[in-house]
Scaffold this motif. Structure first.
Motif, PDB file in Angstrom:
ATOM      1  N   GLY A 293      52.975  56.001  43.915  1.00 36.96           N
ATOM      2  CA  GLY A 293      53.099  55.372  45.227  1.00 36.96           C
ATOM      3  C   GLY A 293      52.582  53.951  45.237  1.00 36.96           C
ATOM      4  N   ASP A 294      51.486  53.697  44.535  1.00 31.32           N
ATOM      5  CA  ASP A 294      50.922  52.355  44.473  1.00 31.32           C
ATOM      6  C   ASP A 294      51.850  51.396  43.738  1.00 31.32           C
ATOM      7  OD1 ASP A 294      48.684  53.105  45.888  1.00 31.32           O
ATOM      8  OD2 ASP A 294      47.458  53.491  44.106  1.00 31.32           O
ATOM      9  N   GLN A 295      52.504  51.872  42.677  1.00 36.13           N
ATOM     10  CA  GLN A 295      53.472  51.038  41.960  1.00 36.13           C
ATOM     11  C   GLN A 295      54.631  50.657  42.866  1.00 36.13           C
ATOM     12  OE1 GLN A 295      54.253  53.644  38.592  1.00 36.13           O
ATOM     13  NE2 GLN A 295      53.163  52.267  37.202  1.00 36.13           N
ATOM     14  N   THR A 296      55.109  51.622  43.637  1.00 36.04           N
ATOM     15  CA  THR A 296      56.227  51.364  44.546  1.00 36.04           C
ATOM     16  C   THR A 296      55.855  50.339  45.604  1.00 36.04           C
ATOM     17  OG1 THR A 296      57.011  53.633  44.231  1.00 36.04           O
ATOM     18  CG2 THR A 296      57.867  52.433  46.140  1.00 36.04           C
ATOM     19  N   ALA A 297      54.600  50.436  46.096  1.00 31.04           N
ATOM     20  CA  ALA A 297      54.140  49.515  47.143  1.00 31.04           C
ATOM     21  C   ALA A 297      53.621  48.202  46.581  1.00 31.04           C
ATOM     22  CB  ALA A 297      53.053  50.189  47.972  1.00 31.04           C
ATOM     23  N   GLY A 298      53.603  48.052  45.258  1.00 33.22           N
ATOM     24  CA  GLY A 298      53.138  46.816  44.651  1.00 33.22           C
ATOM     25  C   GLY A 298      51.642  46.684  44.562  1.00 33.22           C
ATOM     26  N   LYS A 299      50.909  47.812  44.641  1.00 33.54           N
ATOM     27  CA  LYS A 299      49.455  47.785  44.523  1.00 33.54           C
ATOM     28  C   LYS A 299      49.065  47.938  43.056  1.00 33.54           C
ATOM     29  CE  LYS A 299      46.917  50.171  47.246  1.00 33.54           C
ATOM     30  NZ  LYS A 299      46.379  51.335  47.978  1.00 33.54           N
ATOM     31  N   TYR A 300      48.227  47.049  42.582  1.00 33.14           N
ATOM     32  CA  TYR A 300      47.869  47.014  41.166  1.00 33.14           C
ATOM     33  C   TYR A 300      46.441  47.514  40.991  1.00 33.14           C
ATOM     34  CZ  TYR A 300      48.383  45.257  36.374  1.00 33.14           C
ATOM     35  OH  TYR A 300      48.496  45.155  35.003  1.00 33.14           O
ATOM     36  N   THR A 301      46.243  48.812  41.109  1.00 34.00           N
ATOM     37  CA  THR A 301      44.914  49.418  40.986  1.00 34.00           C
ATOM     38  C   THR A 301      44.550  49.604  39.518  1.00 34.00           C
ATOM     39  OG1 THR A 301      45.777  51.678  40.978  1.00 34.00           O
ATOM     40  CG2 THR A 301      45.332  50.685  43.128  1.00 34.00           C
ATOM     41  N   ILE A 302      43.326  50.040  39.285  1.00 31.65           N
ATOM     42  CA  ILE A 302      42.903  50.285  37.909  1.00 31.65           C
ATOM     43  C   ILE A 302      43.696  51.437  37.295  1.00 31.65           C
ATOM     44  CG2 ILE A 302      41.023  51.879  38.512  1.00 31.65           C
ATOM     45  CD1 ILE A 302      39.402  50.504  36.234  1.00 31.65           C
ATOM     46  N   GLY A 303      44.127  52.395  38.128  1.00 27.84           N
ATOM     47  CA  GLY A 303      44.967  53.479  37.640  1.00 27.84           C
ATOM     48  C   GLY A 303      46.324  52.987  37.190  1.00 27.84           C
ATOM     49  N   VAL A 304      46.924  52.100  37.970  1.00 29.81           N
ATOM     50  CA  VAL A 304      48.215  51.510  37.609  1.00 29.81           C
ATOM     51  C   VAL A 304      48.070  50.652  36.357  1.00 29.81           C
ATOM     52  CG1 VAL A 304      50.028  49.915  38.351  1.00 29.81           C
ATOM     53  CG2 VAL A 304      49.054  51.555  39.983  1.00 29.81           C
ATOM     54  N   PHE A 305      46.988  49.893  36.295  1.00 29.48           N
ATOM     55  CA  PHE A 305      46.744  48.969  35.179  1.00 29.48           C
ATOM     56  C   PHE A 305      46.567  49.708  33.846  1.00 29.48           C
ATOM     57  CE2 PHE A 305      43.423  46.644  32.686  1.00 29.48           C
ATOM     58  CZ  PHE A 305      44.221  45.576  32.278  1.00 29.48           C
ATOM     59  N   LEU A 306      45.783  50.772  33.848  1.00 30.60           N
ATOM     60  CA  LEU A 306      45.479  51.485  32.609  1.00 30.60           C
ATOM     61  C   LEU A 306      46.460  52.598  32.290  1.00 30.60           C
ATOM     62  CD1 LEU A 306      41.587  51.839  32.896  1.00 30.60           C
ATOM     63  CD2 LEU A 306      42.860  50.213  31.476  1.00 30.60           C
ATOM     64  N   GLY A 307      47.069  53.162  33.326  1.00 31.41           N
ATOM     65  CA  GLY A 307      47.856  54.366  33.121  1.00 31.41           C
ATOM     66  C   GLY A 307      46.947  55.575  33.206  1.00 31.41           C
TER      67      GLY A 307
END
Length: 337
Positions: free
Chosen positions: A222-236
């Protein structure tokens, strides 16, 4: 992709999706008076209270294996005011996150316009002003801690800083907010804040960082879709869980050196769960990992302060009734939303 997300077309798509989602919802979209209470995110009061109680515990040099039933009125005043001020931040965060919350299908009040953005904003401003004005009469040191906590919370949510969209910074903001500022606020009730307070808080910085990382994993899509670049998105998911496991291990080592039982037991019990989640990358396992460890951590502190335990149970019961009756979901739970 970034250009697409920042364009008016992306927001048009989100608006259409919102209308489609509204037509399919199974809960009532009409406002209820008690929605204003749950907009405050009382579930987040529990971790805030945990660190306020911990700060008071260490600042008062209380015995670990004992119970404290009576606390000074100033502590309860600070707890109430600090909760209201942080709720102001939580409301702003919900306003900013309304698109990703719609995608992730959570925190329905603002994403589904049950409470308007304008009303929520006014509500947040009133909460912040009231808490800051009243706490002034309890001491300047509390005003400073409240302002720092508020500014960090706003920096976490609001552009152009928006720390929650900056990997590592999002983790540190949570760690400092809970493990340092809330902790020091509780300590300040006992008197002067000493250097020892910062040393004691370091283990909590490690612990909160570990737990926070795992909270971002279920929302990666959901964060990827909304363009949010969290630490979870960054690291996988996998790398994020590896890092959180390392931090939790360090928290355990630090708790052992400081003989901090409140931190030692949850870290020790949580380590196997975190390590298992490295290979089991399911959303359910990620939720179990951070919820089980957080629950045990809070429970350790609540058992030391029975009134906190009673308040925590009351909040959880109210939340369960509200979300079951209002939105027909199983929340709070270890594996649910």
């Amino acid at each position: 992709m970034l250009a697409y997300r920042s364009s008016g077309f992306y927001h048009l798509i989100m608006k259409v999706k919102k209308e489609i989602d509204k037509s399919n919802v199974k809960f009532d979209l009409n406002l209820r008076w008690y929605d204003y209470f749950f907009l405050l995110r009382p579930v987040l009061w529990i971790p805030v209270w945990t660190f306020l109680f911990l700060g008071y515990f260490w600042g008062s040099a209380l015995e670990t294996f004992n119970f404290t039933l009576i606390l000074p009125w100033k502590f309860w005043a600070i707890l109430g005011l600090y909760s209201l001020m942080m709720s102001s931040v939580y409301i702003i965060n919900q306003i900013v996150d309304r698109e990703s919350d719609l995608i992730n299908n959570k925190l329905f009040l603002i994403p589904y316009n049950i409470i308007s953005i304008r009303t929520a904003t006014i509500y947040a401003i009133i909460l912040a002003l009231v808490s800051l004005i009243v706490v002034y009469f309890l001491g300047v040191k509390f005003v400073i801690l409240f302002i720092l906590s508020y500014l960090l919370g706003m920096a976490y949510s609001v552009k152009p800083v928006e720390l929650k969209a900056r990997p590592i910074a999002d983790m540190l903001a949570n760690a400092i907010g809970y493990g340092v500022l809330a902790f020091l606020t509780g300590w300040a009730v006992t008197g002067k804040i000493q250097g020892r307070a910062f040393i004691q808080s370091f283990g909590y910085i490690l612990f909160v960082s570990a737990v926070f990382i795992n909270t971002t994993i279920p929302d990666i899509q959901g964060d990827q879709t909304a363009g949010k670049y969290t630490i979870g998105v960054f690291l996988g998911a996998r790398n994020a869980t590896i890092l959180s496991s390392i931090l939790l291990f360090l928290a355990f080592i630090y708790s052992f050196l400081e003989f901090d039982v409140f931190l030692m037991i949850p870290s020790l019990v949580g380590l196997p769960i975190f390590i298992i989640s490295i290979w089991d990358e399911s959303m359910q396992m990620a939720k179990i990992s951070y919820r089980a460890v957080s629950f045990l951590f809070v429970l350790m502190v609540a058992l030391r302060f029975p009134l906190f335990l009673a308040l925590g149970i009351l909040i959880l019961i109210l939340l369960r009734i509200y979300y079951t009756k209002r939105f027909m979901i199983n929340y709070p739970s270890l594996t649910g939303r």
